[in-house]
Every structure is written in C-alpha cells, then in structure tokens.
Design a protein around this motif. Structure first.
Motif, PDB file in Angstrom:
ATOM      1  N   ARG A  56       0.844  -1.208   0.000  1.00 32.88           N
ATOM      2  CA  ARG A  56       0.000   0.000   0.000  1.00 32.88           C
ATOM      3  C   ARG A  56       0.869   1.246   0.000  1.00 32.88           C
ATOM      4  NH1 ARG A  56      -5.455   0.809   2.097  1.00 32.88           N
ATOM      5  NH2 ARG A  56      -5.794   2.835   3.073  1.00 32.88           N
ATOM      6  N   ASN A  60      -1.428   6.724   1.846  1.00 31.13           N
ATOM      7  CA  ASN A  60      -2.853   6.370   1.923  1.00 31.13           C
ATOM      8  C   ASN A  60      -3.172   5.941   3.360  1.00 31.13           C
ATOM      9  OD1 ASN A  60      -5.468   5.820   1.274  1.00 31.13           O
ATOM     10  ND2 ASN A  60      -5.020   4.058  -0.038  1.00 31.13           N
ATOM     11  N   PRO A  61      -3.826   6.815   4.147  1.00 29.80           N
ATOM     12  CA  PRO A  61      -3.998   6.540   5.579  1.00 29.80           C
ATOM     13  C   PRO A  61      -4.898   5.339   5.875  1.00 29.80           C
ATOM     14  CG  PRO A  61      -5.249   8.478   4.909  1.00 29.80           C
ATOM     15  CD  PRO A  61      -4.447   8.074   3.722  1.00 29.80           C
ATOM     16  N   ILE A  98     -14.168  10.554   9.639  1.00 30.85           N
ATOM     17  CA  ILE A  98     -12.891  11.264   9.688  1.00 30.85           C
ATOM     18  C   ILE A  98     -13.039  12.376  10.733  1.00 30.85           C
ATOM     19  CG2 ILE A  98     -11.145  12.546   8.375  1.00 30.85           C
ATOM     20  CD1 ILE A  98     -11.667   9.768   7.186  1.00 30.85           C
ATOM     21  N   THR A 115      -5.993  14.370  10.832  1.00 30.83           N
ATOM     22  CA  THR A 115      -7.261  13.681  11.121  1.00 30.83           C
ATOM     23  C   THR A 115      -7.050  12.173  11.222  1.00 30.83           C
ATOM     24  OG1 THR A 115      -7.646  13.620   8.749  1.00 30.83           O
ATOM     25  CG2 THR A 115      -8.688  15.415   9.976  1.00 30.83           C
ATOM     26  N   ALA A 117      -9.280   8.305  10.653  1.00 27.69           N
ATOM     27  CA  ALA A 117     -10.491   7.613  10.214  1.00 27.69           C
ATOM     28  C   ALA A 117     -10.826   6.553  11.269  1.00 27.69           C
ATOM     29  CB  ALA A 117     -10.242   6.954   8.857  1.00 27.69           C
ATOM     30  N   PRO A 140      -6.737  -1.852   7.020  1.00 34.93           N
ATOM     31  CA  PRO A 140      -7.228  -1.662   5.653  1.00 34.93           C
ATOM     32  C   PRO A 140      -7.751  -3.003   5.147  1.00 34.93           C
ATOM     33  CG  PRO A 140      -4.860  -1.924   5.624  1.00 34.93           C
ATOM     34  CD  PRO A 140      -5.287  -2.029   7.073  1.00 34.93           C
ATOM     35  N   SER A 141      -8.318  -3.024   3.962  1.00 30.96           N
ATOM     36  CA  SER A 141      -8.798  -4.292   3.420  1.00 30.96           C
ATOM     37  C   SER A 141      -7.621  -5.262   3.266  1.00 30.96           C
ATOM     38  CB  SER A 141      -9.478  -4.052   2.076  1.00 30.96           C
ATOM     39  OG  SER A 141      -8.674  -3.225   1.260  1.00 30.96           O
ATOM     40  N   ARG A 193     -16.431   8.213   0.497  1.00 31.36           N
ATOM     41  CA  ARG A 193     -16.578   6.898  -0.143  1.00 31.36           C
ATOM     42  C   ARG A 193     -17.965   6.369   0.185  1.00 31.36           C
ATOM     43  NH1 ARG A 193     -12.429   2.204   1.466  1.00 31.36           N
ATOM     44  NH2 ARG A 193     -13.677   2.087   3.365  1.00 31.36           N
ATOM     45  N   SER A 227      -9.276  12.786   0.100  1.00 32.08           N
ATOM     46  CA  SER A 227      -8.991  11.489   0.710  1.00 32.08           C
ATOM     47  C   SER A 227      -7.949  10.817  -0.165  1.00 32.08           C
ATOM     48  CB  SER A 227     -10.264  10.659   0.764  1.00 32.08           C
ATOM     49  OG  SER A 227      -9.991   9.444   1.403  1.00 32.08           O
ATOM     50  N   GLY A 229      -6.861   7.989  -0.662  1.00 34.65           N
ATOM     51  CA  GLY A 229      -7.221   6.735  -1.332  1.00 34.65           C
ATOM     52  C   GLY A 229      -7.902   6.964  -2.668  1.00 34.65           C
TER      53      GLY A 229
HETATM   54  P1  AMP Z   1      -9.222   0.954   3.037  1.00 31.13           P
HETATM   55  O1  AMP Z   1      -8.290   0.920   4.175  1.00 31.13           O
HETATM   56  O2  AMP Z   1      -8.753   0.202   1.856  1.00 31.13           O
HETATM   57  O3  AMP Z   1     -10.625   0.622   3.430  1.00 31.13           O
HETATM   58  O4  AMP Z   1      -9.257   2.504   2.619  1.00 31.13           O
HETATM   59  C1  AMP Z   1      -9.480   3.500   3.581  1.00 31.13           C
HETATM   60  C2  AMP Z   1      -9.995   4.742   2.911  1.00 31.13           C
HETATM   61  O5  AMP Z   1     -10.162   5.770   3.911  1.00 31.13           O
HETATM   62  C3  AMP Z   1      -9.005   5.277   1.881  1.00 31.13           C
HETATM   63  O6  AMP Z   1      -9.724   5.800   0.781  1.00 31.13           O
HETATM   64  C4  AMP Z   1      -8.297   6.373   2.669  1.00 31.13           C
HETATM   65  O7  AMP Z   1      -7.726   7.337   1.837  1.00 31.13           O
HETATM   66  C5  AMP Z   1      -9.425   6.923   3.534  1.00 31.13           C
HETATM   67  N1  AMP Z   1      -8.913   7.596   4.734  1.00 31.13           N
HETATM   68  C6  AMP Z   1      -8.309   7.032   5.801  1.00 31.13           C
HETATM   69  N2  AMP Z   1      -7.928   7.974   6.697  1.00 31.13           N
HETATM   70  C7  AMP Z   1      -8.314   9.166   6.182  1.00 31.13           C
HETATM   71  C8  AMP Z   1      -8.206  10.525   6.615  1.00 31.13           C
HETATM   72  N3  AMP Z   1      -7.630  10.832   7.778  1.00 31.13           N
HETATM   73  N4  AMP Z   1      -8.711  11.487   5.810  1.00 31.13           N
HETATM   74  C9  AMP Z   1      -9.311  11.180   4.636  1.00 31.13           C
HETATM   75  N5  AMP Z   1      -9.438   9.922   4.168  1.00 31.13           N
HETATM   76  C10 AMP Z   1      -8.949   8.916   4.922  1.00 31.13           C
END
Ligand code: AMP
Ligand code: MG
Length: 340
Positions: A56, A60-61, A98, A115, A117, A140-141, A193, A227, A229
């Motif tokens: 990853r 990408n947080p 977030i 921030t 999530a 994450p996934s 999302r 975001s 991601g």
């Molecule tokens: P996943 O871990 O594959 O489910 O993806 C997590 C999603 O949450 C991704 O699109 C990240 O970019 C988004 N995300 C996680 N933390 C933050 C944050 N602090 N601000 C904006 N988006 C976030």
C-alpha cells in the motif's frame, strides 16, 4: 512465514489472534464489510508491516477500528455533536468517520494528516478480537493493493498467504463492500466513499452532506485530494472492463454482436441464458444488497477466466447502488457506454 488459520467460532482462537496483535503481528479479521488486515494502531512497526505486506502506498492513511466509545474519546482531540449523532445512528456498523486525531495516532497511521479515520464495526468476531487485543486496530482491506477487497478467508489467503501471521475465518462478509467514509472536519460533512450506509441515511441525520467529486468521476490530477485513497485506481481487472448502460435487451444485443475469443460478460443473475459469451453474475437486478455482497467475488472470478474484455451491466446508482456503481466504474477505469 506460515500463516495460521484460525476460526472465529472458537474462543481460544480469538485469544490467539489477540495475543498476536498485542505482540505486533498482523491478523486478517472478518468484519461485516470486507476482511481487514489488522495490526496494533499504536505500534509503529506493526503499522509499517501493514503497508509493506499489502504493497500500500505510504500516503494512503488507514482506518482505525475500535470496540468502545472510550477508545473513540481517546483517539480524537475533539468530538463534535454531528460525530456523536452519527455514532448513535450507525455504530457499531459499516460507517467510518474522519475526525481530528489525538496524540495517540501517529503520522504513519494518518499519513501525515491531522485527522483520523475511525470505525466501530458490528461484526461480533471483529469486536471480540479488538477487545482481546486490548488496543485499537488499524485495518485496511486484507488484499494486495489493487486487487478486489476480500470477502472470504479464501480471498485473503489467495493474496496474503505466507505474508501475515494469521487469518481468522468468520465466513463470508454479509455486506461485501468497504465502509461508507464521511469527513466531519469540513464545515458541511463530506461523503468520501459511498457504502452500505447511504447518502440519504447520512442526510437524515446530518442535514446537508456534500459528495466529493471522485465518488462518481475520475479525479482531475490538479484537483485537491480530500482522501488520499481516491487518487489510486481502486481495482483494475487484468481484462479491460466496460460498463454498458441501458436495458437488458440492448445489453444482450451489444454483447452478442461483440462475442468472440476473450470476451466475457458480467450481468445480473438470471440473464446468463441469452448471452453467447462466458458469463459471471453479480446478483439479482432488484437486490442491491446481494449485488454488494457478491461483486468483489465476481471480479475475482473474472480475473481467473483470463479474458481480455468484460462487458458489464451498469448498476443503478441510487441508495446502496451508489457504492456498487462507485466500485464498478473504478474497476472499468471510468469507461461507461450508453446503449439504446
Ligand atoms: P481501506 O483501508 O482500503 O478501506 O481505505 C481507507 C480509505 O479511507 C481510503 O480511501 C483512505 O484514503 C481513507 N482515509 C483514511 N484515513 C483518512 C483521513 N484521515 N482522511 C481522509 N481519508 C482517509
Ligand atoms: Mg482497500
């Protein structure tokens, strides 16, 4: 390394999972959305391993999973009324908020953002594992970055066998798409999302909700990234995928006119018979819950078929359909053709 197979029905296996996590290991866990690749969110080395084993991008947080409101208070620096209202309405469940982060969240977890999530999942095995670990879990996934999110333990092993300490089998995920992500640090909350908690449901609690452009359209590389991601291709099958918008009749005519070596179709259950190409289905036309549940498995099956072109039935983008449509246009590299 050998990846241990654990069973979510056994208390002893939950204890083993919790111990591995507390010691800084990685365990794939079932949740109601998709399987998550969990590590101790407060352990920098564990978090770094998550990025490495998935491949990853570091910017990408990660989403941090909790099992109590006490953890929510510890991990955020400020809890707004809107956040409390959303938690009351949809937690535990498939919603990620977030929020401003506290000092407990490292820059590695938040990819340098101010921030964090947060999600409180509803899956009983996920909750038991978080409790057993005794720490919030970054998860994450549990797939290799770029492949469809895993909705069974078999999908996880296909991607990560030998790269993670354990997988806990909790059966197939009941929702099948990743959580709804909403940013509550903007003046008007922003949907980043779409997921099982719909835009309409968010509006019923929050009033106004903006939708980030990247939900429905290819991001402009010069536009601000809300975001991180969003700027990555979510999932691209090996074959070129094209969404065909229109009636089944028009779909059938188009696909059969383009039938040939290496062509396959992705359609609703029951539509297979009239098509002269290999077909994978993604649920009944009028059952969005089923479409959500089976879509990622269907995309994995298509990859195994080794085709070159996939013509897919374009889903309705209303309600939960917004999430299904969002994942499918990304899989199709935003290529949608209108028939009729
Ligand atoms: P996943 O871990 O594959 O489910 O993806 C997590 C999603 O949450 C991704 O699109 C990240 O970019 C988004 N995300 C996680 N933390 C933050 C944050 N602090 N601000 C904006 N988006 C976030
Ligand atoms: Mg993912």
């Amino acid at each position: 390394m050998e990846t241990q197979r654990l069973n979510g029905n056994y208390n002893s296996d939950i204890v083993i999972a919790g111990t591995i996590l507390r010691q800084g290991g990685l365990v794939a866990i079932p949740t109601e959305t998709v399987y998550g690749l969990a590590g101790d969110a407060t352990n920098e080395a564990a978090v770094q391993k998550i990025f490495l084993s998935k491949g990853r991008p570091q910017d990408n947080p990660l989403i941090v999973h909790i099992s109590s409101y006490e953890q929510l208070n510890q991990l955020t620096s400020e809890l707004s009324i809107k956040a409390k209202q959303l938690a009351d309405a949809f937690w535990p469940g498939p919603l990620t908020m977030i929020l401003p982060k506290s000092k407990l969240i490292s820059d590695r977890v938040s990819a340098g953002l101010s921030t964090v999530a947060l999600r409180f999942p509803s899956h009983s095995v996920a909750i038991e594992i978080i409790k057993s670990a005794g720490v919030p879990l970054a998860a994450p996934s549990a797939n290799i970055s770029g492949s469809p999110s895993p909705t069974t333990a078999a999908h996880v092993l296909h991607d990560l066998d030998g790269k993670i300490d354990a997988v806990v089998d909790g059966g197939a995920c009941t929702i099948g798409l990743e959580s709804t992500v909403v940013n509550l640090t903007t003046e008007i909350p922003t949907l980043l999302r779409p997921g099982h908690v719909t835009l309409e449901q968010l509006k019923s609690v929050l009033g106004d909700v903006n939708v980030v452009d990247a939900v429905l359209h290819q991001s402009d590389s010069n536009a601000p990234v809300f975001s991180p991601g969003m700027k990555y291709k979510h999932y691209a099958p090996k074959a070129k995928m094209v969404l065909l918008e229109g009636s089944y009749k028009a779909f059938q005519t188009y696909v059969n006119a383009h039938a040939g070596e290496g062509v396959a179709a992705l359609c609703y259950t029951g539509e297979e018979k009239g098509l002269h190409v290999p077909v994978i289905t993604y649920g009944a036309q009028y059952c969005q819950e089923e479409q959500a549940r089976v879509l990622f498995g269907a995309l994995r099956k298509l990859d195994e078929m080794n085709c070159q072109v996939i013509y897919a039935r374009c889903p309705n983008a209303n309600g939960v359909g917004l999430a299904i449509y969002n994942r499918m246009i990304r899989a199709a590299g935003f290529e949608v053709r209108t028939l009729d």
